[in-house]
Design a protein around this motif. Structure first.
Motif, short mmCIF file in Angstrom:
data_model
loop_
_atom_site.label_atom_id
_atom_site.label_comp_id
_atom_site.label_asym_id
_atom_site.label_seq_id
_atom_site.Cartn_x
_atom_site.Cartn_y
_atom_site.Cartn_z
N ALA A 109 22.59 21.76 -3.86
CA ALA A 109 21.23 22.17 -3.51
C ALA A 109 20.73 21.43 -2.28
CB ALA A 109 20.30 21.93 -4.70
N ILE A 110 21.06 20.14 -2.16
CA ILE A 110 20.65 19.36 -1.00
C ILE A 110 21.27 19.93 0.27
CG2 ILE A 110 20.97 17.09 0.11
CD1 ILE A 110 20.63 15.87 -2.73
N PRO A 166 12.77 13.71 -3.61
CA PRO A 166 12.92 14.05 -5.03
C PRO A 166 14.32 14.57 -5.39
CG PRO A 166 10.81 14.83 -4.23
CD PRO A 166 11.58 14.39 -3.02
N LEU A 167 14.92 15.38 -4.51
CA LEU A 167 16.27 15.86 -4.80
C LEU A 167 17.30 14.74 -4.70
CD1 LEU A 167 16.76 19.45 -3.31
CD2 LEU A 167 17.13 18.70 -5.67
N TRP A 168 17.14 13.85 -3.72
CA TRP A 168 18.06 12.72 -3.62
C TRP A 168 17.91 11.80 -4.82
CZ3 TRP A 168 22.24 12.62 -0.99
CH2 TRP A 168 22.35 13.28 0.23
N ARG A 213 24.43 17.87 7.10
CA ARG A 213 24.70 18.77 5.97
C ARG A 213 26.20 18.97 5.79
NH1 ARG A 213 20.68 23.78 7.02
NH2 ARG A 213 21.41 24.43 4.95
N GLY A 214 26.94 19.08 6.88
CA GLY A 214 28.39 19.24 6.79
C GLY A 214 29.05 18.01 6.19
N ALA A 215 28.59 16.83 6.60
CA ALA A 215 29.18 15.60 6.08
C ALA A 215 28.91 15.45 4.58
CB ALA A 215 28.61 14.39 6.83
N VAL A 216 27.70 15.80 4.15
CA VAL A 216 27.39 15.72 2.72
C VAL A 216 28.19 16.77 1.94
CG1 VAL A 216 25.55 15.97 1.00
CG2 VAL A 216 25.12 14.71 3.11
N ALA A 217 28.44 17.92 2.55
CA ALA A 217 29.28 18.94 1.89
C ALA A 217 30.71 18.42 1.70
CB ALA A 217 29.29 20.22 2.72
#
Length: 415
Positions: free
Chosen positions: A304-305, A315-317, A384-388
């Protein structure tokens, strides 16, 4: 072993003495994030210097883990933690007197070495002094104490800075460590060697770490300890803040509040784990079953993040970090799976796995962010790519854990 269990009153006193030391160590671990603007301005530090300075703590911490485990089993928690905290006091004093980056870095490494016993020493003692059903609770509440220290490293430190300055703050931390040493010397019991002959091969400190590393339960927990647990700490202590600024567009003040809220959420989560763990244990819900059933929630939140990008705020983190606390159950479970006399080595070896994961994940996410710039991606997309990529690693580690978990279940059924 029941004759070695402490009375409830003595157990509370021992817990509080250890908790004070661990609170201070967690505060010291996280305080560089709060002090970063001041240190950068005064010492003319670059971003890479700050990253290395933060990593110096983990370097010093990792260097001591394997000898620490052997010393804990041989000499006991009280003697070992007092010796290590004396090193931490010297490190805090050196940091307060440093005149340049090299002095700060060396002091930071010394501090990391000195506080590296602050969690392993109590968990080793709890393995012998506390009843089995309370050990998951005490582990969770120790981690809650660490979260409280990280909370204290944010806004409270900022409030103290005008009065003390960063040098005065480290003199204060050195004094608090001395206070913790006095409490530990007074309260913590002496260590008696207890090695049943049936456990002698693994339990003897002279046996080293070979049997620890080869133990099937230990090996089952390694993937989630390294990637999922280490990754949670890496996010909590580093990457959640830059995401809020670089992807979400938050101000530095808003990001600081977000980190404060994340750490407060973690504190509440570990407190709740401590409340419910004994009941879960009585119902036969083991650590490995809870991890298997609960950890996938963290993958959904991480997805979702990545999907929401700029709309994924603190809040999501916080929800991701809280849902990842299932894997924190692995640490006391590893100690319980091995003989009590080998607890120091088992815990220290697993702690080395976790902190290696923190270092690799912190560095790896940064490398991925930089590498994706070669594709021409703008900064928020690179984050976002790194977190993916991190999410994919988490799912892979969970799959390896499940395979080990099913293998152990089949072995127990066949026995």
């Amino acid at each position: 072993m029941s004759d070695a269990w402490l009375s409830p009153r003595a157990a509370v006193r021992v817990f509080l003495a250890f908790a004070l030391a661990y609170f201070i160590s967690a505060l010291i671990r996280a305080v560089t994030a709060t002090l970063a603007p001041v240190l950068s301005a005064e010492m003319h530090l670059q971003a890479s210097d700050l990253g290395l300075l933060a990593g110096g703590y983990f370097l010093g911490f990792s260097l001591t883990q394997l000898p620490l485990g052997t010393w804990l089993d041989r000499y006991g928690p009280r003697s070992v933690i007092l010796g290590f905290l004396a090193v931490a006091v010297a490190g805090c004093m050196a940091f307060a007197m440093a005149t340049g980056f090299s002095g700060l870095l060396l002091a930071r490494v010394i501090i990391g070495m000195g506080v590296s016993a602050c969690l392993m020493a109590p968990l080793t003692g709890y393995r012998r002094w506390f009843k089995p059903e309370t050990q998951l609770r005490t582990n969770s509440w120790m981690l809650m104490t660490g979260s409280l220290g990280m909370v204290a490293s944010t806004l409270p430190v900022q409030w103290l800075m005008p009065a003390l300055g960063w040098r005065g703050l480290f003199w204060l931390l050195a004094a608090l460590l001395v206070l913790a040493m006095l409490a530990l010397a007074w309260i913590v019991p002496a260590w008696q060697s207890q090695t049943p002959r049936s456990e002698e091969a693994v339990a003897s400190p002279k046996a080293g770490y070979g049997d620890i590393w080869r133990h099937p339960y230990f090996r089952m927990m390694v993937p989630v300890g390294f990637v999922n647990y280490g990754g949670m700490v890496a996010v909590q202590t580093l990457w959640a803040g830059p995401w809020m600024v670089k992807v979400g567009g938050a101000s530095a003040e808003a990001a600081a509040f977000g980190l404060f809220a994340i750490n407060l959420s973690m504190l509440a989560a570990f407190w709740l784990w401590g409340v419910v763990n004994p009941g879960l244990s009585r119902r036969g819900l083991t650590a490995e079953r809870l991890i298997a059933g609960g950890l996938p929630l963290s993958f959904v939140l991480l997805l979702a993040i990545v999907w929401l990008g700029a709309d994924a705020g603190w809040p999501l983190w916080a929800a991701f970090c809280v849902s990842s606390t299932f894997v924190a159950l692995s640490q006391p479970a590893v100690a319980l799976a091995l003989p009590a006399a080998a607890a120091g080595r088992a815990l220290s070896a697993f702690n080395l796995v976790i902190f290696a994961g923190v270092f690799v994940t912190q560095w790896g996410i940064g490398l991925a962010i930089d590498a994706l710039s070669w594709l021409g991606w703008e900064e928020s997309l690179r984050f976002r790519g790194a977190v993916a990529i991190f999410l994919a690693c988490c799912v892979l580690a969970y799959g390896l854990f499940l395979r080990g978990h099913r293998g152990l279940r089949r072995a127990k059924l066949a026995a």
